[in-house]
Scaffold this active site. Sequence first.
Site, short mmCIF file in Angstrom:
data_model
loop_
_atom_site.label_atom_id
_atom_site.label_comp_id
_atom_site.label_asym_id
_atom_site.label_seq_id
_atom_site.Cartn_x
_atom_site.Cartn_y
_atom_site.Cartn_z
N ASP A 129 9.19 -2.67 15.48
CA ASP A 129 7.96 -1.65 16.07
C ASP A 129 7.33 -1.48 17.03
O ASP A 129 6.41 -0.68 17.82
CB ASP A 129 8.57 -0.42 14.99
CG ASP A 129 8.00 1.01 15.35
OD1 ASP A 129 8.34 1.73 16.35
OD2 ASP A 129 7.08 1.87 14.70
N ARG B 71 1.62 -4.17 12.15
CA ARG B 71 0.90 -3.99 13.84
C ARG B 71 1.15 -5.99 14.32
O ARG B 71 1.91 -6.75 13.24
CB ARG B 71 -0.81 -4.69 13.52
CG ARG B 71 -1.08 -3.40 13.27
CD ARG B 71 -1.82 -2.67 14.47
NE ARG B 71 -2.73 -1.62 14.93
CZ ARG B 71 -2.45 -0.26 14.15
NH1 ARG B 71 -0.74 -0.11 14.42
NH2 ARG B 71 -3.49 0.79 14.49
N GLY C 240 0.78 -1.28 -0.04
CA GLY C 240 -0.14 0.18 0.17
C GLY C 240 1.17 1.33 -0.16
O GLY C 240 1.89 1.31 -0.59
N ARG C 241 0.22 2.36 0.34
CA ARG C 241 1.10 3.47 0.80
C ARG C 241 2.59 3.60 1.40
O ARG C 241 3.59 4.07 0.52
CB ARG C 241 0.00 4.28 0.99
CG ARG C 241 -0.63 5.08 1.09
CD ARG C 241 -1.79 6.00 1.90
NE ARG C 241 -2.95 6.43 0.89
CZ ARG C 241 -3.99 6.34 1.08
NH1 ARG C 241 -4.06 4.50 2.14
NH2 ARG C 241 -5.28 6.50 1.13
N ILE D 46 6.97 -2.96 10.72
CA ILE D 46 6.37 -1.42 11.27
C ILE D 46 4.92 -2.06 11.21
O ILE D 46 4.36 -0.29 11.49
CB ILE D 46 7.41 -0.64 10.37
CG1 ILE D 46 6.88 -1.57 8.76
CG2 ILE D 46 8.23 -0.99 10.99
CD1 ILE D 46 5.50 -0.99 8.49
N GLU E 36 1.38 -4.03 23.77
CA GLU E 36 1.81 -3.59 23.76
C GLU E 36 1.41 -2.50 25.36
O GLU E 36 0.10 -2.66 24.97
CB GLU E 36 2.19 -1.59 22.58
CG GLU E 36 2.42 -2.73 21.48
CD GLU E 36 2.53 -1.98 19.77
OE1 GLU E 36 1.55 -0.79 20.09
OE2 GLU E 36 2.94 -2.61 18.74
N HIS F 221 7.44 1.26 19.60
CA HIS F 221 5.65 1.76 18.34
C HIS F 221 6.50 3.37 17.59
O HIS F 221 4.63 3.94 18.56
CB HIS F 221 4.30 1.23 18.84
CG HIS F 221 3.38 1.33 18.01
ND1 HIS F 221 2.32 0.72 18.13
CD2 HIS F 221 3.64 1.88 16.14
CE1 HIS F 221 1.65 0.90 17.52
NE2 HIS F 221 2.04 1.74 16.13
N VAL F 222 7.47 3.56 17.20
CA VAL F 222 7.71 4.45 17.19
C VAL F 222 7.58 5.85 15.39
O VAL F 222 8.09 6.14 15.27
CB VAL F 222 9.48 5.67 17.24
CG1 VAL F 222 9.00 5.59 18.87
CG2 VAL F 222 10.40 4.61 16.60
N GLY F 223 7.02 4.70 14.79
CA GLY F 223 6.55 4.58 13.33
C GLY F 223 6.39 5.96 13.13
O GLY F 223 6.92 6.44 11.94
#
Length: 314
Positions: free
Chosen positions: A254, A230, A152-153, A228, A259, A277-279
């Site tokens: 990540d 889920r 995807g994007r 990166i 979490e 989790h800093v994406g």
Amino acid sequence: MQPDLLVTAPLPPFLYDPLKADYRCHDYYQSSHKPGLLAAEGARIRGLVQGGGTVTPTLLLDALPNLEIISVFGVGYDGVPVAYCKGRGIKVTNTPDVLTDDVADVALGLILMTGRGFARLNRFARAGEWEKRGPDLTTKLGGRKVGILGLGRIGKAIAQRVSAMGMKVAYTGRKPQEVPYEYVRDLKSLAAGVDFLVVACPGGEATRNIVDADVLAALGNKGTLINIARGSIVDEPALTRALEAGTIEGAGLDVFADEPHVPAKLLAMDNVVVLPHVGSATRETRQAMGDLCKANLDAYFAGKGVITLIPELV
């Protein structure tokens, strides 16, 4: 009259303060008596704001008979019961595009940190080991192959970055796209043919644990998993076992299944890089996400529709 909103996640001040200025906000997340809040205000709630990782049960939505829109502060909306919302005619929006580059940067960083061993070498230098011996050699990344699960994007942005480094790209998804990358029909075959398997697809029940023991075995002992997307997409116990047994070479993560809890075994492994989790965690991107989250509500309640309706409801 200001529309009533239910807030079900912790929101940063740059989003929450503007929401409070234009709406009557009811903080369900921090409420010490959630049933009382729903009994008193549930019938008035027209909008709901949640985070990308928030799980919204249908029982909660049942208590909001006049709910019209859910605005997600995040690109992921796997915690939203989309079929239920479609049946009730509830709009669901998210914040795509604005975080694409930052998340893709994290994927590239994890490839560098694992493939070139930068995280391990940082520890090596800080521990004074360089004074005693030279560092171990790592492997050149140019010419190696990256497999992307979900083009995807974000997947496309990752592909552009690794291509610029001279890496080869293959991908899998529901169908082939008009892109200059190799399409592989199934995930296991993709894993078998790459050096890095990057998870970049949406979460939710359709993708839960699809990166399982068989996929990891196909990736093999020269392969590295990068996630990166889920934590739910990867079978975390199977990943831990694969790393312990040397079934795969390493992992850059990540996101995690529970979490902010990261399994102790993963934290103890020298061949695993973990990030909290800093994406999308840059000031600029989080501000843009907040602006879009509120803009969707503003547009809807002004009678102008919404800006970023999720694809399932288009």
